[in-house]
Design a protein around this motif. Structure first.
Motif, PDB file in Angstrom:
ATOM      1  N   GLN A 162       0.722  -1.165   0.119  1.00  0.00           N
ATOM      2  CA  GLN A 162      -0.297   0.135  -0.026  1.00  0.00           C
ATOM      3  C   GLN A 162       0.867   1.376   0.033  1.00  0.00           C
ATOM      4  O   GLN A 162       0.608   2.132  -0.716  1.00  0.00           O
ATOM      5  N   LEU A 175      -6.488   4.221   5.850  1.00  0.00           N
ATOM      6  CA  LEU A 175      -6.840   2.591   5.342  1.00  0.00           C
ATOM      7  C   LEU A 175      -7.188   1.744   6.626  1.00  0.00           C
ATOM      8  O   LEU A 175      -7.744   0.903   6.144  1.00  0.00           O
ATOM      9  N   ASN A 178     -11.021   2.184   6.593  1.00  0.00           N
ATOM     10  CA  ASN A 178     -11.901   1.734   5.314  1.00  0.00           C
ATOM     11  C   ASN A 178     -11.473   0.319   5.198  1.00  0.00           C
ATOM     12  O   ASN A 178     -12.443  -0.170   4.676  1.00  0.00           O
ATOM     13  N   ARG A 179     -10.272  -0.347   5.179  1.00  0.00           N
ATOM     14  CA  ARG A 179      -9.975  -1.519   4.768  1.00  0.00           C
ATOM     15  C   ARG A 179      -9.317  -2.193   5.966  1.00  0.00           C
ATOM     16  O   ARG A 179      -8.081  -2.497   5.729  1.00  0.00           O
ATOM     17  N   GLU A 181      -9.535  -5.061   6.771  1.00  0.00           N
ATOM     18  CA  GLU A 181      -8.939  -6.567   6.580  1.00  0.00           C
ATOM     19  C   GLU A 181      -7.768  -6.576   5.705  1.00  0.00           C
ATOM     20  O   GLU A 181      -6.930  -7.558   5.864  1.00  0.00           O
ATOM     21  N   VAL A 182      -7.348  -5.773   5.298  1.00  0.00           N
ATOM     22  CA  VAL A 182      -6.029  -5.356   4.478  1.00  0.00           C
ATOM     23  C   VAL A 182      -4.920  -5.264   5.664  1.00  0.00           C
ATOM     24  O   VAL A 182      -3.770  -5.812   5.433  1.00  0.00           O
ATOM     25  N   THR A 183      -4.958  -4.609   6.703  1.00  0.00           N
ATOM     26  CA  THR A 183      -4.099  -4.099   7.601  1.00  0.00           C
ATOM     27  C   THR A 183      -4.095  -5.133   8.645  1.00  0.00           C
ATOM     28  O   THR A 183      -3.080  -5.186   9.556  1.00  0.00           O
TER      29      THR A 183
END
Length: 656
Positions: A162, A175, A178-179, A181-183
């Motif tokens: 990212q 981040l 909003n996301r 699941e990515v972090t």
């Protein structure tokens, strides 16, 4: 209110400010989602309300806890970056304080889902140390800035894909929102870090040690009203110097009657680290202190209670006099200091005192101060001890107030002498974790090796050609090899060789030229030859004085020399060790006698390729599956031999 602390630059683990941080302090910042998208005035009101909610939330967990130096506290950020709450806790020798702070932060992230939290110390992102064997391979202290957060009771790591470089703080927080699941960190990371705080808050309760001590009435009075001040007394005693020792010799504040002062028995709560610091320190009681007689004239337990109380009383005296000299209490009440900080930060927006808007802001500030001080009382006591001690001792108190009270027994201190087992347990756990990590790495490597073996095995069984070895060796020598050495894979750590090629070739020519002549046109005579080219002068003179041979004589000499050499070798088995090229015409002609056949065989050229492959196969076979020169050399050329039996078979077929 908690003191304002400059947190600028501390996010960078290699900044100059971080290098000056104390080794025994943990820092934390709390960012609200609301602060990322709202106006400044609304953010200030929101953070004040959040501040009070957080203090109310953790109050049941911290009310009875004895902090080593200072309690958990929060203050509003005064920086021009993202508005947030921040704080710090100096834990000193009590590492449990740091991990109790981490537990509280995880607890807050679960209670307030719309906040993101950062925590670090002078070592940087110390949470990652607990999960060192489970981190992504790209993550290291240099690139961890603005990447590690706590949110909703989980550890989040902003991935490298990212943000290849240091992510901006606001972008990283967005981040996370909003996301997530990515972090979110892997399950193994979550397990390791949460395992470190899994025993809290029960461990925090166990960390408090209650002990019976005999102290002067003045000290007992202070501890009755403000038990949290025991931390300052222990620090004052443990960090004593020559100046504070003089204060303890007089005991003006806490022992006004000198040896006539009577000691009272009280129960004091402190952290285990404090208890160990007091117990392990040897300290001679001041002459004015009313210590009981040394055993056996008195009870051993009574003497130990009085000795421990003496150290506490001296610590109070040292701390009080030291802070009084520094004049920390001459700045007015905490309310005045709080109001001054508001004025410096521009809270009143330049309004005239007495105006309607000024009064509204003042009433709001007073209400906030009243609510917050109810939950920051311990912090206030530790920041203004001199004034508070004066207030307590000014109130009426006497010996009778303590003689009639019942004092519970001291807690068991066997933990002080059984730490080896706990330490061994921790070491074994770490060792087990390391072994699991190494086993996992070996399994991964075996999987890669198996894939490579399968590929090479299929290649060896189906398409393996020994002629490729000879071709690879020629390519290796002619193209890959140079004066710098043989090229190796790029991941090897190579050091450039400082080599003067022109000078080397001229030195070589001067030595190998017939007659040993050297015009010395390009080489400085004063420098002489290279150290590797030095020869003994007595041995070199005779050779250099020999006359140069003509071309005809030199050719005749070489022919004669070759004949003599072949004659000597004919009586040995050396020539049989080489495979020669087959001349089909000689094989078909059966009329040639043996002598002529031997003579012709002498002139039959050696098959260099066959001899090369044969020698490599023999060397590889002698390794018996172990690493050796043949396998290493072939590996550099990108070749892998098949199993020994296959290799021998191929070699025999090739010889035929």
């Amino acid at each position: 209110m908690a003191e304002t602390y400059d947190f600028e630059g501390l996010n960078d683990p290699f900044s100059s400010k971080r290098s000056n941080l104390a080794d025994d302090t943990v820092f934390y910042s709390i960012y609200s989602d609301f602060s990322l998208s709202s106006s400044s005035s609304a953010i200030s009101d929101h953070l004040q309300a959040l501040h009070l909610e957080i203090l109310n939330n953790i109050s049941p967990l911290t009310s009875d806890y004895i902090w080593q130096h200072e309690p958990f506290s929060l203050s509003l950020s005064s920086s021009n970056h993202i508005p947030h709450l921040h704080g710090k806790v100096k834990y000193g020798d009590n590492l449990d304080d740091e991990w109790f702070v981490v537990f509280l932060l995880f607890h807050l992230s679960l209670s307030f889902p719309s906040i993101s939290i950062r925590v670090w110390d002078s070592d940087g992102e110390f949470l990652l140390i607990e999960a060192a064997f489970h981190l992504p391979r790209w993550l290291n202290p240099e690139n961890s800035t603005n990447r590690i957060f706590i949110r909703k009771n989980e550890v989040h790591i902003v991935p490298k894909k990212q943000f290849s470089s240091t992510p901006p703080l606001k972008d990283a927080l967005m981040l996370l929102i909003n996301r997530p699941e990515v972090t979110r960190g892997s399950d193994s990371i979550q397990s390791m870090i949460k395992g470190r705080i899994s025993e809290y808050p029960e461990r925090a309760r166990r960390n408090v040690h209650a002990v019976r001590v005999r102290v002067p009435v003045s000290v007992a009075q202070v501890l009755r009203h403000e038990p949290c001040l025991i931390s300052l007394a222990v620090v004052g005693f443990y960090d004593r110097d020559i100046d504070t020792m003089k204060d303890a010799a007089n005991m003006e504040k806490f022992l006004p009657k000198g040896r006539e002062e009577e000691l009272v028995l009280v129960s004091v709560k402190m952290s285990r680290a404090m208890y160990a610091q007091l117990l392990q320190q040897k300290f001679q009681a001041p002459k004015c202190y009313p210590m009981p007689p040394i055993p056996p004239r008195t009870d051993q337990t009574t003497y130990m209670e009085a000795e421990l109380g003496m150290k506490i009383a001296c610590g109070f005296e040292m701390m009080y006099q030291h802070r009084k000299r520094e004049g920390e209490e001459g700045k007015g009440s905490t309310w005045e200091a709080f109001k001054e900080s508001l004025e410096r930060s521009g809270y009143f927006q330049g309004l005239l005192p007495g105006s309607k808007e000024y009064k509204r802001l003042m009433e709001k500030a007073e209400e906030y101060y009243r609510k917050s001080t109810l939950h920051c009382r311990a912090s206030e006591m530790l920041s203004t001890p001199v004034r508070r001690i004066d207030e307590i001792l000014a109130s009426p108190h006497s010996l009778d107030d303590f003689e009639s009270q019942e004092v519970p027994l001291s807690d068991d201190d066997s933990w002080l002498y059984g730490g080896e087992e706990e330490l061994q347990s921790v070491l074994e756990e770490r060792q087990k974790e390391m072994e699991i990590y190494e086993q996992r790495q070996k399994r991964k490597q075996k999987g890669k090796d198996k894939i490579n073996d399968d590929d090479s095995s299929n290649l060896n069984k189906n398409d393996f050609d020994l002629g490729d070895i000879a071709k690879s060796m020629k390519s290796f020598v002619q193209k890959v090899s140079s004066y710098q050495g043989a090229e190796v894979p790029e991941d090897r750590d190579l050091t450039d060789v400082d080599f003067d090629v022109d000078r080397f070739m001229k030195e070589l020519e001067s030595v190998t030229r017939p007659g040993g002549e050297d015009d010395g046109s390009d080489v400085d005579a004063e420098e002489g030859s290279s150290s590797d080219m030095d020869f003994d002068e007595s041995e070199g003179e005779s050779d250099m004085e020999e006359p140069e041979l003509s071309d005809d004589k030199q050719e005749k000499f070489m022919n004669t020399y070759t004949e003599v050499l072949n004659e000597e070798l004919r009586s040995t088995t050396l020539r049989k060790s080489f495979v020669r090229a087959k001349d089909q015409s000689l094989n078909k002609d059966e009329g040639i006698n043996a002598e002529e056949k031997d003579m012709d065989e002498d002139f039959t050229p050696v098959d260099v390729d066959v001899n090369l492959v044969k020698s490599l196969l023999d060397s590889f076979s002698s390794q018996q599956g172990l690493p050796g020169p043949a396998s290493n050399l072939l590996g550099l050329m990108g070749k892998q031999l098949p199993q020994d039996d296959v290799g021998k078979g191929k070699g025999k077929d090739r010889d035929k």
